[in-house]
Design an enzyme around this catalytic site. Structure first.
Site, PDB file in Angstrom:
ATOM      1  N   SER A 126      -4.270 -10.479  -6.720  1.00 44.20           N
ATOM      2  CA  SER A 126      -5.737  -9.800  -6.920  1.00 44.20           C
ATOM      3  C   SER A 126      -5.762  -9.213  -8.362  1.00 44.20           C
ATOM      4  O   SER A 126      -4.939  -8.651  -8.742  1.00 44.20           O
ATOM      5  CB  SER A 126      -6.156  -9.033  -5.729  1.00 44.20           C
ATOM      6  OG  SER A 126      -7.243  -8.326  -6.156  1.00 44.20           O
ATOM      7  N   TYR A 150     -11.777 -11.060 -11.571  1.00 43.63           N
ATOM      8  CA  TYR A 150     -12.925 -10.604 -11.642  1.00 43.63           C
ATOM      9  C   TYR A 150     -13.648 -10.953 -13.152  1.00 43.63           C
ATOM     10  O   TYR A 150     -12.906 -10.294 -13.975  1.00 43.63           O
ATOM     11  CB  TYR A 150     -13.298  -9.419 -10.922  1.00 43.63           C
ATOM     12  CG  TYR A 150     -13.279  -9.266  -9.593  1.00 43.63           C
ATOM     13  CD1 TYR A 150     -13.921 -10.038  -9.069  1.00 43.63           C
ATOM     14  CD2 TYR A 150     -12.268  -8.455  -8.978  1.00 43.63           C
ATOM     15  CE1 TYR A 150     -13.924  -9.991  -7.377  1.00 43.63           C
ATOM     16  CE2 TYR A 150     -12.377  -8.303  -7.622  1.00 43.63           C
ATOM     17  CZ  TYR A 150     -13.372  -9.211  -6.822  1.00 43.63           C
ATOM     18  OH  TYR A 150     -13.099  -9.007  -5.498  1.00 43.63           O
ATOM     19  N   THR A 176     -13.564 -15.378  -8.755  1.00 48.52           N
ATOM     20  CA  THR A 176     -14.349 -14.981  -7.378  1.00 48.52           C
ATOM     21  C   THR A 176     -15.802 -14.644  -8.411  1.00 48.52           C
ATOM     22  O   THR A 176     -16.174 -13.806  -8.898  1.00 48.52           O
ATOM     23  CB  THR A 176     -13.863 -13.594  -6.964  1.00 48.52           C
ATOM     24  OG1 THR A 176     -12.606 -14.252  -6.757  1.00 48.52           O
ATOM     25  CG2 THR A 176     -14.472 -13.080  -5.899  1.00 48.52           C
ATOM     26  N   LYS A 294     -14.340 -19.004  -6.459  1.00 50.72           N
ATOM     27  CA  LYS A 294     -14.279 -18.714  -5.209  1.00 50.72           C
ATOM     28  C   LYS A 294     -15.636 -17.955  -4.678  1.00 50.72           C
ATOM     29  O   LYS A 294     -16.126 -17.198  -5.523  1.00 50.72           O
ATOM     30  CB  LYS A 294     -13.115 -17.605  -4.994  1.00 50.72           C
ATOM     31  CG  LYS A 294     -12.769 -16.917  -3.679  1.00 50.72           C
ATOM     32  CD  LYS A 294     -11.585 -16.000  -3.587  1.00 50.72           C
ATOM     33  CE  LYS A 294     -11.294 -15.601  -2.369  1.00 50.72           C
ATOM     34  NZ  LYS A 294     -12.210 -13.864  -2.228  1.00 50.72           N
ATOM     35  N   HIS A 318     -16.200 -13.830   1.116  1.00 52.66           N
ATOM     36  CA  HIS A 318     -15.663 -12.741   0.849  1.00 52.66           C
ATOM     37  C   HIS A 318     -15.213 -11.976   2.294  1.00 52.66           C
ATOM     38  O   HIS A 318     -15.257 -10.587   2.356  1.00 52.66           O
ATOM     39  CB  HIS A 318     -16.202 -11.661  -0.044  1.00 52.66           C
ATOM     40  CG  HIS A 318     -15.345 -10.933  -0.890  1.00 52.66           C
ATOM     41  ND1 HIS A 318     -15.135 -11.412  -2.258  1.00 52.66           N
ATOM     42  CD2 HIS A 318     -14.594  -9.824  -0.868  1.00 52.66           C
ATOM     43  CE1 HIS A 318     -14.373 -10.456  -2.872  1.00 52.66           C
ATOM     44  NE2 HIS A 318     -14.036  -9.498  -2.036  1.00 52.66           N
TER      45      HIS A 318
HETATM   46  C1  LIG Z   1      -9.376  -5.346   1.817  1.00 49.65           C
HETATM   47  C2  LIG Z   1     -10.067  -6.460   1.201  1.00 49.65           C
HETATM   48  C3  LIG Z   1      -9.795  -6.544  -0.178  1.00 49.65           C
HETATM   49  C4  LIG Z   1     -10.224  -7.859  -0.997  1.00 49.65           C
HETATM   50  N1  LIG Z   1     -10.182  -7.732  -2.387  1.00 49.65           N
HETATM   51  C5  LIG Z   1     -10.374  -8.829  -3.038  1.00 49.65           C
HETATM   52  C6  LIG Z   1     -10.187  -9.152  -4.230  1.00 49.65           C
HETATM   53  O1  LIG Z   1      -9.533  -8.296  -4.945  1.00 49.65           O
HETATM   54  N2  LIG Z   1     -10.598 -10.323  -4.991  1.00 49.65           N
HETATM   55  C7  LIG Z   1     -11.094 -11.408  -4.235  1.00 49.65           C
HETATM   56  O2  LIG Z   1     -11.511 -12.408  -4.706  1.00 49.65           O
HETATM   57  N3  LIG Z   1     -11.237 -11.218  -2.740  1.00 49.65           N
HETATM   58  C8  LIG Z   1     -11.039 -10.183  -2.156  1.00 49.65           C
HETATM   59  N4  LIG Z   1     -11.153  -9.870  -1.003  1.00 49.65           N
HETATM   60  C9  LIG Z   1     -11.791 -11.256   0.024  1.00 49.65           C
HETATM   61  C10 LIG Z   1     -10.423 -12.104   0.436  1.00 49.65           C
HETATM   62  O3  LIG Z   1      -9.743 -12.615  -1.078  1.00 49.65           O
HETATM   63  C11 LIG Z   1     -10.805 -13.150   1.401  1.00 49.65           C
HETATM   64  O4  LIG Z   1     -12.099 -13.876   0.959  1.00 49.65           O
HETATM   65  C12 LIG Z   1     -11.339 -12.550   2.658  1.00 49.65           C
HETATM   66  O5  LIG Z   1     -10.504 -11.442   2.969  1.00 49.65           O
HETATM   67  C13 LIG Z   1     -10.900 -13.674   3.693  1.00 49.65           C
HETATM   68  O6  LIG Z   1     -11.422 -13.170   4.986  1.00 49.65           O
HETATM   69  P1  LIG Z   1     -10.629 -12.679   6.028  1.00 49.65           P
HETATM   70  O7  LIG Z   1     -10.101 -11.196   5.734  1.00 49.65           O
HETATM   71  O8  LIG Z   1     -11.573 -12.842   7.262  1.00 49.65           O
HETATM   72  O9  LIG Z   1      -9.311 -13.809   6.339  1.00 49.65           O
HETATM   73  C14 LIG Z   1     -10.646  -8.870  -0.333  1.00 49.65           C
HETATM   74  C15 LIG Z   1     -10.751  -8.677   1.217  1.00 49.65           C
HETATM   75  C16 LIG Z   1     -10.434  -7.727   1.834  1.00 49.65           C
HETATM   76  C17 LIG Z   1     -10.412  -7.362   3.121  1.00 49.65           C
END
Ligand SMILES: Cc1cc2nc3c(=O)[nH]c(=O)nc-3n(C[C@H](O)[C@H](O)[C@H](O)COP(=O)(O)O)c2cc1C
Length: 422
Positions: A126, A150, A176, A294, A318
């Site tokens: 990330s 990002y 993203t 994404k 997301h």
């Molecule tokens: C706590 C948290 C932090 C996240 N941080 C990022 C991130 O830094 N960059 C990103 O592209 N997506 C981030 N996401 C989204 C995840 O990459 C992903 O799209 C999402 O968690 C998928 O859904 P799920 O949690 O239902 O499996 C984050 C999700 C969560 C739950």
């Protein structure tokens, strides 16, 4: 054949009185993690945007399809692997980029990287990681890893992060697109809690030469009022927290004020709402690593991605954290797959909670899926071992589901294996 192996191991352990420490059921997994986490940390991970309708819709979309198993097809030997950008992954899922993993466990991304390497699972670092990507790449070595970006207000920082990712052996850069601003996250707002303002989840920045140079310069972002926090006990605690987080030693950071400066500068530049298709060319010109977008949910955006020379798309909302009321990803998938027409791989995330979900996404045209919260919960419960268990359970569940549905390889799974729920 991981399915039978894992199942046998669990049942045999049971003979000696040992039961899995990490729950296998998705809801029980979340509940067990909640017990291990601070309330504000759990809320940050579990929450969706607004009234969490999209969070629920992601799950409901999987329930709208049912698998129709076929029989007598010799599924003794099964191949769950898929190919992505020249690398073969043992199972059709990756670990989604999740920021601020220190909220779940002090070893954060390092524990996840070790579990990813243990199992050969691809990990997406990330942009908001708690540990710099160079250390994670050293843990992973040849094991597949990608970097998620990002798009900052600073082009120089974008270039620096991409260059570091390339040097770290990342096999793709995931841009993203759905978080050019943070979504309206009710639970976090009610707790008035944003981890970045406490110096958490900004390790890719504080380890970056361009970012550290920016600390000494004039502000980059648009002028917005910057209210000064009143000097309360909580503010003092936050100051200590963010000073500790800066990788320069506590006393030096306290004297230099760089901990606070880093948080302030991060808040100014972390993302760019003015991002357009034209901006993406900047990255294309600077890296030969495949670029994956994404946050694609519309067929026209998917078609445009192909036209622009993008190498892959991830159908994602997301995890329901950005636009409450947004389309569920499984709903969006068929139109995106059709628009892309097999020219680049289509991946999906948001709401994948078991082998059947992976199967359904593949049947509707995804090459692979990403999982987010489930591995974070494993991390909270048992660190590296917890993440490994979540991965192994999902891989096993998928292998058995695939075989029992009458398919001996991931590539055989097609739309004929599903019917809509009546
Ligand atoms: C706590 C948290 C932090 C996240 N941080 C990022 C991130 O830094 N960059 C990103 O592209 N997506 C981030 N996401 C989204 C995840 O990459 C992903 O799209 C999402 O968690 C998928 O859904 P799920 O949690 O239902 O499996 C984050 C999700 C969560 C739950």
């Amino acid at each position: 054949m991981i399915g039978v192996r894992r199942q046998t191991q669990i049942y045999l352990d049971g003979v000696s009185g040992r039961r899995p420490h990490v729950p296998l059921d998705a809801v029980r997994l979340e509940t067990a993690a909640e017990r291990c986490m601070r309330p504000e940390a759990f809320a940050y991970v579990a929450a969706g945007a607004g009234n969490e309708r999209t969070l629920a819709a992601n799950r409901a979309a999987f329930d709208r399809w049912r698998i129709v198993p076929r029989t007598l097809r010799d599924v003794e030997r099964r191949d769950t692997s898929v190919e992505l950008f020249g690398q073969r992954l043992p199972s059709p899922f990756l670990l989604a980029p999740v920021g601020v993993l220190e909220l779940a466990h002090p070893e954060a991304d390092c524990a996840v990287a070790r579990a990813a390497r243990d199992t050969g699972t691809a990990m997406v670092f990330s942009n908001q990681a708690s540990k710099p990507m160079e250390g994670l790449a050293r843990i992973l070595e040849d094991s597949p890893h990608w970097f998620q970006l990002y798009w900052s207000r600073s082009d120089a920082l974008v270039e620096s992060l991409a260059t570091r990712a390339e040097r770290c052996g990342c096999r793709a850069i995931v841009v993203t697109l759905d978080t050019t601003m943070l979504g309206w996250r009710s639970r976090d707002l009610e707790g008035a809690y944003l981890p970045f303002l406490r110096g958490k989840g900004i390790a890719q920045y504080t380890s970056d030469p361009v970012f550290t140079q920016l600390l000494g310069e004039e502000r980059v972002g648009p002028d917005e009022p910057q209210p000064q926090p009143r000097p309360t006990l909580a503010a003092l605690r936050t100051l200590i927290e963010l000073t500790r987080a800066y990788p320069d030693g506590f006393v030096r950071t306290l004297r230099s004020g760089r901990g606070r400066a880093a948080v302030k500068r991060f808040a100014e530049i972390y993302s760019r709402p003015s991002l357009t298709w034209e901006t993406l060319a900047f990255l294309r010109e600077r890296t030969s690593v495949p670029i994956v977008l994404k946050g694609i949910l519309h067929a026209d955006d998917a078609a445009r991605a192909v036209e622009e020379g993008i190498d892959g798309v991830i159908v994602s909302n997301h995890g329901g954290r950005q636009v409450d009321g947004a389309i569920a990803t499984l709903e969006a998938l068929p139109a995106v797959v059709q628009a892309v027409g097999g020219r680049i791989p289509v991946l999906l995330d948001s709401g994948v909670r078991g082998g059947a979900d992976v199967f359904k996404a593949l049947a509707l045209g995804a090459r692979a899926v990403l999982i987010g919260r489930p591995y974070v919960y494993g991390l909270a419960i048992a660190g590296r071992a917890g993440v490994r268990e979540v991965i192994e359970n999902l891989a096993a569940d998928f292998d058995l589901t695939m075989g029992l549905a009458g398919c001996s390889s991931a590539s055989e799974i097609g739309p004929g294996a599903l019917v809509p729920t009546p």
